[in-house]
Motif scaffolding. Structure first.
Motif, PDB file in Angstrom:
ATOM      1  N   ALA A  51     -10.738  13.075  -1.416  1.00  0.00           N
ATOM      2  CA  ALA A  51     -11.631  12.288  -0.564  1.00  0.00           C
ATOM      3  C   ALA A  51     -11.648  10.824  -0.989  1.00  0.00           C
ATOM      4  CB  ALA A  51     -13.032  12.876  -0.615  1.00  0.00           C
ATOM      5  N   ALA A  52     -11.689  10.579  -2.299  1.00  0.00           N
ATOM      6  CA  ALA A  52     -11.698   9.201  -2.790  1.00  0.00           C
ATOM      7  C   ALA A  52     -10.383   8.491  -2.488  1.00  0.00           C
ATOM      8  CB  ALA A  52     -11.967   9.188  -4.297  1.00  0.00           C
ATOM      9  N   GLN A  53      -9.272   9.194  -2.604  1.00  0.00           N
ATOM     10  CA  GLN A  53      -7.975   8.595  -2.279  1.00  0.00           C
ATOM     11  C   GLN A  53      -7.877   8.255  -0.793  1.00  0.00           C
ATOM     12  OE1 GLN A  53      -5.407  11.683  -3.807  1.00  0.00           O
ATOM     13  NE2 GLN A  53      -5.028  10.577  -5.730  1.00  0.00           N
ATOM     14  N   GLU A  54      -8.378   9.135   0.041  1.00  0.00           N
ATOM     15  CA  GLU A  54      -8.325   8.868   1.487  1.00  0.00           C
ATOM     16  C   GLU A  54      -9.228   7.693   1.850  1.00  0.00           C
ATOM     17  OE1 GLU A  54      -7.303   9.276   5.522  1.00  0.00           O
ATOM     18  OE2 GLU A  54      -6.377   9.889   3.629  1.00  0.00           O
ATOM     19  N   ALA A  55     -10.416   7.625   1.230  1.00  0.00           N
ATOM     20  CA  ALA A  55     -11.314   6.505   1.512  1.00  0.00           C
ATOM     21  C   ALA A  55     -10.687   5.188   1.081  1.00  0.00           C
ATOM     22  CB  ALA A  55     -12.649   6.723   0.788  1.00  0.00           C
ATOM     23  N   ALA A  56     -10.026   5.172  -0.069  1.00  0.00           N
ATOM     24  CA  ALA A  56      -9.372   3.957  -0.537  1.00  0.00           C
ATOM     25  C   ALA A  56      -8.209   3.581   0.373  1.00  0.00           C
ATOM     26  CB  ALA A  56      -8.899   4.139  -1.974  1.00  0.00           C
ATOM     27  N   ARG A  57      -7.461   4.575   0.830  1.00  0.00           N
ATOM     28  CA  ARG A  57      -6.333   4.290   1.733  1.00  0.00           C
ATOM     29  C   ARG A  57      -6.815   3.652   3.032  1.00  0.00           C
ATOM     30  NH1 ARG A  57      -3.681   6.327   6.028  1.00  0.00           N
ATOM     31  NH2 ARG A  57      -5.327   7.864   6.346  1.00  0.00           N
ATOM     32  N   ILE A  58      -7.881   4.203   3.591  1.00  0.00           N
ATOM     33  CA  ILE A  58      -8.419   3.659   4.835  1.00  0.00           C
ATOM     34  C   ILE A  58      -8.943   2.245   4.610  1.00  0.00           C
ATOM     35  CG2 ILE A  58     -10.255   3.928   6.539  1.00  0.00           C
ATOM     36  CD1 ILE A  58      -9.981   6.956   6.177  1.00  0.00           C
ATOM     37  N   ALA A  59      -9.615   2.029   3.467  1.00  0.00           N
ATOM     38  CA  ALA A  59     -10.160   0.706   3.170  1.00  0.00           C
ATOM     39  C   ALA A  59      -9.043  -0.324   3.006  1.00  0.00           C
ATOM     40  CB  ALA A  59     -11.016   0.764   1.908  1.00  0.00           C
ATOM     41  N   ARG A  60      -7.931   0.059   2.403  1.00  0.00           N
ATOM     42  CA  ARG A  60      -6.817  -0.871   2.223  1.00  0.00           C
ATOM     43  C   ARG A  60      -6.199  -1.267   3.552  1.00  0.00           C
ATOM     44  NH1 ARG A  60      -4.591   3.220  -2.273  1.00  0.00           N
ATOM     45  NH2 ARG A  60      -5.914   2.570  -4.034  1.00  0.00           N
ATOM     46  N   ARG A  91     -13.301   0.975  -6.456  1.00  0.00           N
ATOM     47  CA  ARG A  91     -14.128   1.346  -7.602  1.00  0.00           C
ATOM     48  C   ARG A  91     -14.447   2.838  -7.566  1.00  0.00           C
ATOM     49  NH1 ARG A  91     -18.114  -1.749  -6.670  1.00  0.00           N
ATOM     50  NH2 ARG A  91     -17.482  -3.484  -8.040  1.00  0.00           N
ATOM     51  N   SER A  92     -14.759   3.347  -6.389  1.00  0.00           N
ATOM     52  CA  SER A  92     -15.047   4.767  -6.261  1.00  0.00           C
ATOM     53  C   SER A  92     -13.827   5.614  -6.616  1.00  0.00           C
ATOM     54  CB  SER A  92     -15.500   5.075  -4.833  1.00  0.00           C
ATOM     55  OG  SER A  92     -15.722   6.464  -4.660  1.00  0.00           O
ATOM     56  N   LEU A  93     -12.649   5.176  -6.168  1.00  0.00           N
ATOM     57  CA  LEU A  93     -11.434   5.911  -6.501  1.00  0.00           C
ATOM     58  C   LEU A  93     -11.178   5.879  -8.002  1.00  0.00           C
ATOM     59  CD1 LEU A  93      -8.846   7.409  -5.832  1.00  0.00           C
ATOM     60  CD2 LEU A  93      -7.758   5.199  -5.341  1.00  0.00           C
ATOM     61  N   SER A  94     -11.372   4.721  -8.606  1.00  0.00           N
ATOM     62  CA  SER A  94     -11.155   4.596 -10.046  1.00  0.00           C
ATOM     63  C   SER A  94     -12.082   5.527 -10.817  1.00  0.00           C
ATOM     64  CB  SER A  94     -11.386   3.145 -10.478  1.00  0.00           C
ATOM     65  OG  SER A  94     -11.321   3.022 -11.881  1.00  0.00           O
ATOM     66  N   GLN A  95     -13.338   5.538 -10.438  1.00  0.00           N
ATOM     67  CA  GLN A  95     -14.290   6.398 -11.130  1.00  0.00           C
ATOM     68  C   GLN A  95     -13.943   7.873 -10.934  1.00  0.00           C
ATOM     69  OE1 GLN A  95     -18.000   5.091  -9.436  1.00  0.00           O
ATOM     70  NE2 GLN A  95     -18.208   3.346 -10.836  1.00  0.00           N
ATOM     71  N   THR A  96     -13.502   8.229  -9.734  1.00  0.00           N
ATOM     72  CA  THR A  96     -13.142   9.618  -9.467  1.00  0.00           C
ATOM     73  C   THR A  96     -11.908  10.024 -10.252  1.00  0.00           C
ATOM     74  OG1 THR A  96     -14.049   9.396  -7.220  1.00  0.00           O
ATOM     75  CG2 THR A  96     -12.623  11.281  -7.653  1.00  0.00           C
ATOM     76  N   GLN A  97     -10.926   9.138 -10.348  1.00  0.00           N
ATOM     77  CA  GLN A  97      -9.736   9.439 -11.139  1.00  0.00           C
ATOM     78  C   GLN A  97     -10.087   9.617 -12.615  1.00  0.00           C
ATOM     79  OE1 GLN A  97      -7.447   5.998  -9.900  1.00  0.00           O
ATOM     80  NE2 GLN A  97      -6.053   7.264  -8.683  1.00  0.00           N
ATOM     81  N   LEU A 125       0.822  -1.194   0.000  1.00  0.00           N
ATOM     82  CA  LEU A 125       0.000   0.000   0.000  1.00  0.00           C
ATOM     83  C   LEU A 125       0.861   1.252   0.000  1.00  0.00           C
ATOM     84  CD1 LEU A 125      -2.693   1.508   0.370  1.00  0.00           C
ATOM     85  CD2 LEU A 125      -2.434   1.168   2.827  1.00  0.00           C
ATOM     86  N   SER A 126       1.900   1.278   0.821  1.00  0.00           N
ATOM     87  CA  SER A 126       2.772   2.444   0.900  1.00  0.00           C
ATOM     88  C   SER A 126       3.473   2.687  -0.422  1.00  0.00           C
ATOM     89  CB  SER A 126       3.812   2.259   2.021  1.00  0.00           C
ATOM     90  OG  SER A 126       3.167   2.096   3.262  1.00  0.00           O
ATOM     91  N   ASN A 127       3.917   1.593  -1.044  1.00  0.00           N
ATOM     92  CA  ASN A 127       4.612   1.730  -2.322  1.00  0.00           C
ATOM     93  C   ASN A 127       3.676   2.234  -3.418  1.00  0.00           C
ATOM     94  OD1 ASN A 127       6.938   1.149  -4.179  1.00  0.00           O
ATOM     95  ND2 ASN A 127       5.436  -0.268  -5.042  1.00  0.00           N
ATOM     96  N   VAL A 128       2.472   1.682  -3.466  1.00  0.00           N
ATOM     97  CA  VAL A 128       1.525   2.089  -4.493  1.00  0.00           C
ATOM     98  C   VAL A 128       1.090   3.531  -4.295  1.00  0.00           C
ATOM     99  CG1 VAL A 128      -0.780   1.697  -5.427  1.00  0.00           C
ATOM    100  CG2 VAL A 128       0.731  -0.230  -4.958  1.00  0.00           C
ATOM    101  N   LEU A 129       0.835   3.896  -3.034  1.00  0.00           N
ATOM    102  CA  LEU A 129       0.410   5.261  -2.769  1.00  0.00           C
ATOM    103  C   LEU A 129       1.492   6.268  -3.124  1.00  0.00           C
ATOM    104  CD1 LEU A 129      -1.490   4.964   0.634  1.00  0.00           C
ATOM    105  CD2 LEU A 129      -2.455   5.349  -1.635  1.00  0.00           C
ATOM    106  N   LEU A 133     -15.425  -6.676   0.196  1.00  0.00           N
ATOM    107  CA  LEU A 133     -16.395  -5.889  -0.567  1.00  0.00           C
ATOM    108  C   LEU A 133     -16.239  -4.400  -0.279  1.00  0.00           C
ATOM    109  CD1 LEU A 133     -19.590  -8.109  -0.248  1.00  0.00           C
ATOM    110  CD2 LEU A 133     -18.077  -7.851  -2.230  1.00  0.00           C
ATOM    111  N   ASP A 134     -15.924  -4.063   0.977  1.00  0.00           N
ATOM    112  CA  ASP A 134     -15.670  -2.655   1.299  1.00  0.00           C
ATOM    113  C   ASP A 134     -14.461  -2.135   0.535  1.00  0.00           C
ATOM    114  OD1 ASP A 134     -17.794  -2.559   3.090  1.00  0.00           O
ATOM    115  OD2 ASP A 134     -16.550  -3.224   4.778  1.00  0.00           O
ATOM    116  N   LEU A 135     -13.413  -2.958   0.466  1.00  0.00           N
ATOM    117  CA  LEU A 135     -12.212  -2.563  -0.266  1.00  0.00           C
ATOM    118  C   LEU A 135     -12.522  -2.389  -1.756  1.00  0.00           C
ATOM    119  CD1 LEU A 135      -9.175  -2.064  -0.510  1.00  0.00           C
ATOM    120  CD2 LEU A 135      -8.868  -4.546  -0.738  1.00  0.00           C
TER     121      LEU A 135
END
Length: 424
Positions: free
Chosen positions: A361-370, A388-394, A17-21, A381-383
């Motif tokens: 906001a989408a990046q932070e939500a994805a980070r927390i989910a990961r 999916r939300s982050l992808s759509q926002t990007q 996660l740290s590397n990808v972020l 499913l939460d992840l």
């Protein structure tokens, strides 16, 4: 042993996660996908204008108009005549015994300022052709800018797709470890595999789209292979929504040039009604006496059947048409400019929102989910939903930026800008 496996999977996922972020955070980094020179927008436009068929054709039209101006300024050619009288008759006029030969030169004299009016018509058409070159360059600038925007957007989509695929691979690996440790159902591993396969397909599609966009740009500027680009302005929404307008837009200038040419044709048609005078001068040799004598003649056409009224009427009708088209062009331009300025303002607001607070906001939500998924606090499913939300926002952020820059480019074209709106 199970607890050890869980700790290993948790540590592995957080490290991933740290590397990808660290690589996925900015949309602003430049990515070059081709070896060799990387072109800026200004360089691409300059190179395209050297060989673009539309620009070359417009320049050829100017050359033709220049030649027409030179031709209009020329005087009419004189006529050389040789006449033989009293030949091939009978008696003393048999064969050439009593012939009289006349050598003369006839010179038409254009009256009423025909040559100057003809020259003004050619010059007006020359001005219209020169504006045509500017129109062709402005159209090319817009086309290159839009192609540049397409490449920049596709490169960013590809980078995001690659990051998403890498994350899907690591998520699948973590799911496998957690299933092996008995922490989750095997369904999680199957679901992770499906997500990874989908990410592979999306990354392949993004790569092909990028290559197509880069190849299209290369064709526009006459390159033989796909190009790498430098477009730091793509992620910048600080540009003002409006664009300074020149003194006159190209569409208005082109319409005015057509009106000027039509007026010149009306004047030329009126002057063409004035008959021209032809002056002839020569010498006649009388064979019987071997004497010579001068011959002088004046001739002028009689406007009995064709007074030129039809040509004047046609020229006036063409002038009326040109003026009507100019007025229509002015109305269309005003409407198009108002719409284009509104589009730029709306697109800028959308781009600022999509690439700013929404994306953060989408990046932070994805980070927390990961992190929560790695620690077992969130379900898979939460992840997936957060990803999916982050992808759509990007994707929405990239689309909004592309729409903003395209709107600015179209507005610049309406205003008649020949140079790129971005100076790199």
């Amino acid at each position: 042993m199970a607890n050890c496996s869980h700790n290993i999977s948790k540590f592995l996922f957080i490290a991933i996660l740290s590397n990808v972020l660290s690589t996925a955070q900015p949309l602003h980094a430049e990515t070059v996908f081709a070896t060799g020179q990387a072109f800026t927008l200004r360089e691409a436009v300059a190179r395209a204008q050297e060989s673009a068929p539309g620009v070359q054709g417009a320049k050829a039209a100017v050359d033709s108009a220049d030649a027409a101006v030179q031709a209009a300024r020329l005087l009419p050619n004189p006529t050389l005549s040789v006449e033989a009288e009293n030949i091939l008759g009978t008696g003393r006029y048999a064969r050439f015994g009593g012939s009289e030969t006349t050598y003369s030169v006839a010179m038409p004299l254009e009256l009423g300022g025909k040559r100057s009016s003809r020259t003004r018509v050619a010059q007006a058409e020359q001005s219209a052709a020169q504006i045509g070159v500017a129109v062709a360059k402005a159209d090319l600038t817009l086309k290159i800018t839009q192609a540049f925007i397409a490449v920049a957007a596709s490169e960013r989509r590809l980078r995001i797709a690659d990051q998403r695929r890498e994350l899907a691979v690591q998520t699948e690996r973590v799911a496998h470890l957690r299933v092996g440790a008995g922490k989750v159902s095997p369904i999680d591993e199957q679901r992770a595999s499906a997500q990874r396969l989908r990410a592979d397909v999306d990354a392949g599609r993004a790569a092909r789209a990028t290559e197509v966009a880069r190849a299209n740009l290369a064709r526009l500027i006459g390159a033989t292979q796909p190009l790498a680009i430098v477009a730091p302005w793509f992620d910048d929404t600080s540009a003002e929504a409006g664009i300074d307008a020149p003194e006159s837009s190209l569409s208005r200038a082109a319409a005015e040039a057509q009106v000027a040419a039509a007026r010149a044709r009306v004047d030329s048609a009126r002057r063409a009604r004035i008959p021209d005078l032809t002056v002839s001068a020569g010498t006649r040799r009388i064979k019987e006496t071997s004497d010579t004598a001068a011959v002088v003649a004046l001739s002028i056409p009689l406007p009995l059947f064709n007074r030129g009224d039809a040509e004047v009427a046609r020229a006036r009708a063409e002038l009326d048409k040109a003026e009507a088209e100019r007025n229509a062009a002015a109305l269309d331009l005003a409407e198009a400019l108002a719409s284009a300025r509104a589009d730029v303002t709306d697109a800028r607001a959308s781009a600022i929102s999509a690439s700013g607070p929404e994306l953060a906001a989408a990046q932070e939500a994805a980070r927390i989910a990961r992190i929560g998924y790695a620690e077992g606090k969130f379900s898979q499913l939460d992840l997936i939903e957060a990803e999916r939300s982050l992808s759509q926002t990007q994707e929405a952020a990239i689309d909004a930026l592309a729409t903003f820059h395209d709107a600015r480019a179209r507005l610049a074209r309406l205003l008649g800008h020949l140079d790129p709106i971005y100076k790199d």
